[in-house]
Scaffold this motif. Structure first.
Motif, PDB file in Angstrom:
ATOM      1  N   TYR A 143      12.449   5.996  -3.392  1.00  0.00           N
ATOM      2  CA  TYR A 143      13.713   5.567  -3.999  1.00  0.00           C
ATOM      3  C   TYR A 143      14.099   4.175  -3.484  1.00  0.00           C
ATOM      4  CZ  TYR A 143      18.708   5.965  -5.342  1.00  0.00           C
ATOM      5  OH  TYR A 143      19.959   5.768  -5.880  1.00  0.00           O
ATOM      6  N   ALA A 144      14.170   4.024  -2.162  1.00  0.00           N
ATOM      7  CA  ALA A 144      14.650   2.773  -1.566  1.00  0.00           C
ATOM      8  C   ALA A 144      13.721   1.597  -1.852  1.00  0.00           C
ATOM      9  CB  ALA A 144      14.813   2.951  -0.061  1.00  0.00           C
ATOM     10  N   CYS A 145      12.416   1.864  -1.895  1.00  0.00           N
ATOM     11  CA  CYS A 145      11.431   0.789  -2.116  1.00  0.00           C
ATOM     12  C   CYS A 145      10.991   0.700  -3.569  1.00  0.00           C
ATOM     13  CB  CYS A 145      10.221   1.008  -1.212  1.00  0.00           C
ATOM     14  SG  CYS A 145      10.621   0.976   0.553  1.00  0.00           S
ATOM     15  N   HIS A 146      11.597   1.519  -4.405  1.00  0.00           N
ATOM     16  CA  HIS A 146      11.336   1.537  -5.847  1.00  0.00           C
ATOM     17  C   HIS A 146       9.836   1.687  -6.135  1.00  0.00           C
ATOM     18  CE1 HIS A 146      13.298   1.208  -9.720  1.00  0.00           C
ATOM     19  NE2 HIS A 146      12.267   0.512 -10.166  1.00  0.00           N
ATOM     20  N   LEU A 147       9.258   2.746  -5.589  1.00  0.00           N
ATOM     21  CA  LEU A 147       7.837   3.026  -5.790  1.00  0.00           C
ATOM     22  C   LEU A 147       7.674   3.992  -6.956  1.00  0.00           C
ATOM     23  CD1 LEU A 147       6.734   3.535  -2.070  1.00  0.00           C
ATOM     24  CD2 LEU A 147       6.681   1.434  -3.432  1.00  0.00           C
ATOM     25  N   MET A 148       7.222   3.467  -8.081  1.00  0.00           N
ATOM     26  CA  MET A 148       7.061   4.292  -9.270  1.00  0.00           C
ATOM     27  C   MET A 148       5.612   4.368  -9.734  1.00  0.00           C
ATOM     28  SD  MET A 148      10.503   3.329 -11.437  1.00  0.00           S
ATOM     29  CE  MET A 148      10.418   4.863 -12.372  1.00  0.00           C
ATOM     30  N   SER A 149       4.733   3.572  -9.129  1.00  0.00           N
ATOM     31  CA  SER A 149       3.321   3.577  -9.503  1.00  0.00           C
ATOM     32  C   SER A 149       2.493   3.151  -8.301  1.00  0.00           C
ATOM     33  CB  SER A 149       3.073   2.610 -10.672  1.00  0.00           C
ATOM     34  OG  SER A 149       3.268   1.268 -10.246  1.00  0.00           O
ATOM     35  N   GLU A 150       1.179   3.321  -8.405  1.00  0.00           N
ATOM     36  CA  GLU A 150       0.288   2.898  -7.329  1.00  0.00           C
ATOM     37  C   GLU A 150       0.337   1.381  -7.148  1.00  0.00           C
ATOM     38  OE1 GLU A 150      -1.440   4.616  -5.033  1.00  0.00           O
ATOM     39  OE2 GLU A 150      -0.278   6.286  -5.853  1.00  0.00           O
ATOM     40  N   GLU A 151       0.564   0.656  -8.227  1.00  0.00           N
ATOM     41  CA  GLU A 151       0.673  -0.799  -8.127  1.00  0.00           C
ATOM     42  C   GLU A 151       1.860  -1.199  -7.260  1.00  0.00           C
ATOM     43  OE1 GLU A 151       0.812  -2.519 -11.984  1.00  0.00           O
ATOM     44  OE2 GLU A 151      -1.297  -2.089 -12.445  1.00  0.00           O
ATOM     45  N   ASP A 152       2.939  -0.426  -7.334  1.00  0.00           N
ATOM     46  CA  ASP A 152       4.113  -0.729  -6.515  1.00  0.00           C
ATOM     47  C   ASP A 152       3.795  -0.628  -5.026  1.00  0.00           C
ATOM     48  OD1 ASP A 152       5.682  -1.131  -8.768  1.00  0.00           O
ATOM     49  OD2 ASP A 152       6.344   0.961  -8.848  1.00  0.00           O
ATOM     50  N   ARG A 153       2.838   0.220  -4.681  1.00  0.00           N
ATOM     51  CA  ARG A 153       2.486   0.404  -3.273  1.00  0.00           C
ATOM     52  C   ARG A 153       1.744  -0.798  -2.695  1.00  0.00           C
ATOM     53  NH1 ARG A 153       3.505   5.286  -1.154  1.00  0.00           N
ATOM     54  NH2 ARG A 153       4.212   6.891  -2.613  1.00  0.00           N
ATOM     55  N   GLU A 154       1.356  -1.721  -3.550  1.00  0.00           N
ATOM     56  CA  GLU A 154       0.731  -2.949  -3.064  1.00  0.00           C
ATOM     57  C   GLU A 154       1.740  -3.827  -2.334  1.00  0.00           C
ATOM     58  OE1 GLU A 154      -1.153  -4.839  -6.357  1.00  0.00           O
ATOM     59  OE2 GLU A 154      -2.571  -3.190  -6.703  1.00  0.00           O
ATOM     60  N   ARG A 155       3.016  -3.482  -2.442  1.00  0.00           N
ATOM     61  CA  ARG A 155       4.054  -4.222  -1.716  1.00  0.00           C
ATOM     62  C   ARG A 155       4.171  -3.751  -0.267  1.00  0.00           C
ATOM     63  NH1 ARG A 155       7.143  -2.922  -6.441  1.00  0.00           N
ATOM     64  NH2 ARG A 155       8.492  -1.597  -5.158  1.00  0.00           N
ATOM     65  N   GLY A 156       3.264  -2.909   0.144  1.00  0.00           N
ATOM     66  CA  GLY A 156       3.254  -2.423   1.515  1.00  0.00           C
ATOM     67  C   GLY A 156       1.838  -2.348   2.036  1.00  0.00           C
ATOM     68  N   SER A 157       1.679  -1.759   3.205  1.00  0.00           N
ATOM     69  CA  SER A 157       0.351  -1.629   3.808  1.00  0.00           C
ATOM     70  C   SER A 157       0.210  -0.250   4.432  1.00  0.00           C
ATOM     71  CB  SER A 157       0.139  -2.711   4.869  1.00  0.00           C
ATOM     72  OG  SER A 157       1.140  -2.622   5.875  1.00  0.00           O
ATOM     73  N   LEU A 158      -1.035   0.149   4.671  1.00  0.00           N
ATOM     74  CA  LEU A 158      -1.330   1.446   5.267  1.00  0.00           C
ATOM     75  C   LEU A 158      -1.719   1.272   6.730  1.00  0.00           C
ATOM     76  CD1 LEU A 158      -3.437   3.066   2.396  1.00  0.00           C
ATOM     77  CD2 LEU A 158      -1.081   3.611   3.022  1.00  0.00           C
ATOM     78  N   THR A 159      -1.185   2.141   7.564  1.00  0.00           N
ATOM     79  CA  THR A 159      -1.537   2.110   8.981  1.00  0.00           C
ATOM     80  C   THR A 159      -1.931   3.515   9.426  1.00  0.00           C
ATOM     81  OG1 THR A 159      -0.765   1.476  11.196  1.00  0.00           O
ATOM     82  CG2 THR A 159       0.829   2.519   9.753  1.00  0.00           C
ATOM     83  N   PRO A 160      -2.992   3.660  10.224  1.00  0.00           N
ATOM     84  CA  PRO A 160      -3.396   4.998  10.682  1.00  0.00           C
ATOM     85  C   PRO A 160      -2.408   5.545  11.698  1.00  0.00           C
ATOM     86  CG  PRO A 160      -4.763   3.315  11.709  1.00  0.00           C
ATOM     87  CD  PRO A 160      -3.910   2.608  10.701  1.00  0.00           C
ATOM     88  N   ILE A 161      -2.062   6.817  11.554  1.00  0.00           N
ATOM     89  CA  ILE A 161      -1.097   7.421  12.479  1.00  0.00           C
ATOM     90  C   ILE A 161      -1.646   8.657  13.181  1.00  0.00           C
ATOM     91  CG2 ILE A 161       0.967   6.564  11.322  1.00  0.00           C
ATOM     92  CD1 ILE A 161       1.188   9.301   9.928  1.00  0.00           C
ATOM     93  N   LYS A 162      -2.720   9.234  12.640  1.00  0.00           N
ATOM     94  CA  LYS A 162      -3.224  10.463  13.249  1.00  0.00           C
ATOM     95  C   LYS A 162      -4.671  10.689  12.833  1.00  0.00           C
ATOM     96  CE  LYS A 162      -2.212  15.442  13.563  1.00  0.00           C
ATOM     97  NZ  LYS A 162      -1.350  16.537  13.056  1.00  0.00           N
TER      98      LYS A 162
END
Length: 237
Positions: A143-162
């Protein structure tokens, strides 16, 4: 995740002879926004947590939810701690355990009646008041980052947590293949048993679930074809 359908379910104490096909390592990844979400874009539940009395009922649950939300919504540690400290009345360890280390719960989990920390359900806290945008998103971060598609997730990055380990097995009692999730200690114990089995004769590997410190955990042990020989609970080593 699709692979979850392959997880083998066992009742406590039910034993099965197994063959190990492989041990797989998986890195669990956390999506974090590259840009800080603006406070006016926060969903109603997060706004409710920020405006409620910190000392109220469910304070540990709301503290964990807020820390995980700020971690994924693009806030730096110092600013996130300042916001969190002003809205939470809980031990600092909750911030450290949840900020940028845990996924913010989705709406489906938040809308359940909670059983107490760390269960994220907050239906009993009267904080979930969906607005017209809520049905379009899976959770507070979306909601806050307005993620509605996989393309929207390109505005962030993935980090390993576990790091998670899965043993892929053939269950000889059912003839089915599947996976068992194990800890790193359990993986080390299993590998030692496999080495011992390879060096012995007429040995079978057996799997069951047993309680260790009150929790059901995977238990692997070797057995002769005729009688029990050795059993190891890795958590007790």
């Amino acid at each position: 995740m699709p692979w979850k359908k392959y997880i083998i379910q066992k009742k406590e104490g039910e034993e099965s002879p197994i063959s190990v096909e492989s041990i797989e390592r998986r890195e669990e990844m956390l999506w974090i926004s590259n840009e800080r979400a603006k406070p006016d874009a926060f969903p109603p539940c997060i706004k409710g947590i920020l405006s409620r009395t910190p000392e109220g009922r469910g304070r540990h649950r709301t503290a964990a939810i807020l820390a995980s939300f700020l971690g994924q919504a693009g806030y730096g540690r110092d600013e996130a701690r300042r916001i969190w400290s002003g809205a939470a009345c809980a031990e600092e360890r909750i911030f450290e355990e949840w900020f940028s280390r845990m996924h913010c719960p989705k709406c489906r989990a938040l809308q359940r009646k909670g059983r107490g920390y760390p269960d994220p359900g907050i239906a009993d806290l009267d904080l979930c008041h969906p607005d017209e945008l809520c049905p379009s998103f899976e959770g507070p971060v979306e909601y806050a980052c307005h993620l509605m598609s996989e393309e929207d997730r390109e505005r962030g990055s993935l980090t390993p947590i576990k790091t998670r380990y899965f043993v892929w097995i053939l269950d000889w009692s059912s003839g089915k293949e599947g996976a068992i999730e194990i800890s790193e200690k359990e993986k080390e114990t299993l590998q030692a048993l496999l080495e011992e089995k390879a060096a012995g004769r007429d040995m079978m590997l057996v799997y069951k679930k047993a309680r260790v410190r009150g929790r059901l955990r995977p238990c692997f042990f070797l057995r002769h074809q005729e009688e029990p020989r050795r059993q190891i609970l890795s958590d007790l080593m």
